[in-house]
Write an enzyme that holds these catalytic residues in place. Structure first.
Site, short mmCIF file in Angstrom:
data_model
loop_
_atom_site.label_atom_id
_atom_site.label_comp_id
_atom_site.label_asym_id
_atom_site.label_seq_id
_atom_site.Cartn_x
_atom_site.Cartn_y
_atom_site.Cartn_z
N TRP A 59 0.83 -1.21 0.00
CA TRP A 59 0.00 0.00 0.00
C TRP A 59 0.86 1.25 0.00
O TRP A 59 1.45 1.61 1.03
CB TRP A 59 -0.91 0.01 1.23
CG TRP A 59 -1.90 -1.12 1.21
CD1 TRP A 59 -3.10 -1.14 0.57
CD2 TRP A 59 -1.75 -2.40 1.85
NE1 TRP A 59 -3.71 -2.35 0.77
CE2 TRP A 59 -2.91 -3.15 1.55
CE3 TRP A 59 -0.76 -2.99 2.63
CZ2 TRP A 59 -3.11 -4.45 2.00
CZ3 TRP A 59 -0.95 -4.28 3.08
CH2 TRP A 59 -2.12 -4.99 2.76
N ALA B 289 -13.52 -12.03 5.71
CA ALA B 289 -13.48 -10.63 5.26
C ALA B 289 -13.24 -10.63 3.76
O ALA B 289 -12.74 -11.60 3.19
CB ALA B 289 -12.38 -9.86 5.98
N ARG C 297 -4.18 6.25 -2.61
CA ARG C 297 -2.85 5.66 -2.74
C ARG C 297 -1.91 6.66 -3.38
O ARG C 297 -2.30 7.40 -4.28
CB ARG C 297 -2.90 4.40 -3.62
CG ARG C 297 -3.83 3.32 -3.10
CD ARG C 297 -3.11 2.18 -2.42
NE ARG C 297 -4.10 1.27 -1.83
CZ ARG C 297 -4.42 0.08 -2.32
NH1 ARG C 297 -3.81 -0.36 -3.40
NH2 ARG C 297 -5.33 -0.67 -1.73
N GLN D 262 -13.60 1.42 -2.40
CA GLN D 262 -13.61 -0.01 -2.10
C GLN D 262 -14.90 -0.33 -1.37
O GLN D 262 -15.53 0.55 -0.77
CB GLN D 262 -12.43 -0.40 -1.18
CG GLN D 262 -11.10 -0.49 -1.91
CD GLN D 262 -10.01 -1.13 -1.06
OE1 GLN D 262 -10.15 -1.31 0.16
NE2 GLN D 262 -8.91 -1.49 -1.71
N HIS E 178 -7.05 1.55 2.17
CA HIS E 178 -8.09 0.56 1.90
C HIS E 178 -9.21 0.74 2.93
O HIS E 178 -9.06 1.54 3.87
CB HIS E 178 -7.57 -0.89 1.89
CG HIS E 178 -6.70 -1.24 3.08
ND1 HIS E 178 -6.11 -2.47 3.24
CD2 HIS E 178 -6.32 -0.52 4.18
CE1 HIS E 178 -5.41 -2.50 4.36
NE2 HIS E 178 -5.54 -1.33 4.96
N VAL F 60 -5.64 -11.85 6.87
CA VAL F 60 -6.46 -13.05 6.71
C VAL F 60 -5.57 -14.29 6.62
O VAL F 60 -4.42 -14.21 6.20
CB VAL F 60 -7.36 -12.97 5.45
CG1 VAL F 60 -8.55 -12.05 5.69
CG2 VAL F 60 -6.57 -12.55 4.23
N1 DAH Z 1 -7.68 -4.34 1.71
C1 DAH Z 1 -7.20 -5.12 0.58
C2 DAH Z 1 -6.57 -4.19 -0.43
O1 DAH Z 1 -6.82 -3.04 -0.41
C3 DAH Z 1 -8.33 -5.89 -0.05
C4 DAH Z 1 -8.76 -7.03 0.83
C5 DAH Z 1 -8.21 -8.27 0.68
C6 DAH Z 1 -9.69 -6.81 1.82
C7 DAH Z 1 -8.61 -9.33 1.47
C8 DAH Z 1 -10.08 -7.87 2.64
C9 DAH Z 1 -9.53 -9.12 2.45
O2 DAH Z 1 -10.98 -7.72 3.60
O3 DAH Z 1 -9.93 -10.15 3.26
O4 DAH Z 1 -5.79 -4.65 -1.23
#
Ligand code: DAH
Length: 347
Positions: free
Chosen positions: A156, A315, A204, A218, A177, A261
């Site tokens: 990120w 998630a 970003r 998102q 995010h 995760v």
């Molecule tokens: N936050 C991640 C991103 O911005 C996307 C994401 C991936 C969110 C996996 C989630 C997850 O909740 O379980 O790249």
């Protein structure tokens, strides 16, 4: 006698008929009834007449004066009436004309997509919540199992609001995010079950190109409860894919890595443009990647006071612009925020 009185009345009356506005009437009044006007001159000249003529001429001249004054008053009224008529005619409103139509506004294509995605999850019992776009390092990274100086932070590119200084121990940033809302929601839940989707803007520090914007949306999702398994994740996201992309969609899960995760997955759907045979939309692969997801990391649960031996969760996170791009065949994400009506009006 300068001129015969009845000749004067005739010519004065003719001239009066020709006077069509207030200015002409005033000029006429000055010419005939004014202090050196022609009627006045006659009246003055009476004094030089022999007495036997004076009486008759005087009576005739006075009568001429009175009748011309009356004619002027009548003519004035007529001219005023006519100009009122004209003003009314010019200012007339045709109430039978159709009204001017207002251009109807519409929702931005991103907003439409965000709502559609949220509706799909709301129908499965998810609440919709929103969170701050300026965020603490703690929620955006730390509590999501992404410690300072961990290489995972490279995923990120961050716009920092205050990377150091008085707040060095609590740096502030533009959220990269919507995942920090996972933490905030768990924190506020009092250790109970959670089922939310979180739409919102993310930022970003990135060069923009056809697939990258420095600001984008998102939609995050989080479900935490006793006994939630990978099967719930798969079933829920499968149902979502069918609601958004069509009943006949198939989904594919493959391993992916996200620090918050374990296990982490990416979900793809079979290409709705070619039904999986391979085309431009799916880059000949037959599959289109839609979102990242996974089972909430035990460490993330523990930090928020959940016993990971009892509570589990899943998630997910996705980009609504990307979903809209796939759906409408839009080839450049920058079009969404260029404010070009020709683009926006198509949705
Ligand atoms: N936050 C991640 C991103 O911005 C996307 C994401 C991936 C969110 C996996 C989630 C997850 O909740 O379980 O790249």
């Amino acid at each position: 006698m300068p001129e015969r009185i009845d000749d004067l009345v005739v010519s004065a009356t003719t001239a009066l008929t020709a006077a069509a506005d207030e200015a002409a009437l005033e000029a006429w009044r000055v010419a005939y009834l004014g202090r050196s006007g022609r009627v006045t001159q006659i009246l003055r000249s009476l004094a030089g007449l022999p007495p036997e003529e004076r009486r008759a001429a005087g009576a005739a001249a006075n009568q001429a004066k009175t009748s011309l004054e009356a004619a002027l008053a009548a003519r004035e009224a007529a001219v005023r009436g006519a100009s009122l008529e004209r003003a009314l005619e010019q200012g007339r409103i045709d109430v039978t004309l159709p009204g001017r139509p207002y251009g109807l506004g519409r929702l931005h294509p991103t907003t439409q997509m965000v709502r559609e995605i949220c509706d799909a999850f709301a129908g499965m019992g998810f609440a919709v919540v929103e969170g701050p776009e300026v965020e603490w390092d703690y929620y955006n990274f730390e509590a999501l199992n992404i410690p300072k100086d961990h290489p995972a932070r490279d995923m990120w590119d961050t716009i920092w609001v205050s990377p150091e200084g008085p707040r060095a121990e609590q740096p502030m940033l533009m959220r990269t995010h919507t995942s920090p809302m996972q933490v905030r929601v768990m924190e506020a839940s009092g250790g109970g079950p959670v089922r939310v989707v979180v739409p919102g803007k993310c930022y970003r520090y990135e060069a923009t190109d056809a697939t990258h914007e420095s600001m984008f949306y998102q939609v995050e999702g989080l479900a935490v409860d006793v006994g939630i398994s990978m099967a719930d994740l798969k079933g829920t996201l499968y149902e979502f894919a069918r609601r958004i992309f069509g009943e006949q969609r198939r989904v594919r899960y493959r391993c992916d890595y996200f620090p918050f995760v374990e296990p982490g997955v990416e979900m793809s759907i079979d290409c709705f443009a070619c039904n999986g045979t391979g085309c431009r939309t799916c880059k000949q692969s037959g599959w289109i990647e839609i979102l990242g997801a996974g089972m909430v990391h035990p460490e993330v649960l523990r930090r928020q006071g959940y016993d990971p031996e009892v509570f589990t969760g899943f998630a997910f996170g996705m980009g609504p612009e990307r979903v809209a791009m796939l759906r409408h065949g839009i080839d450049d994400i920058r079009l969404f925020y260029a404010n070009d009506f020709r683009f926006l009006q198509q949705f």
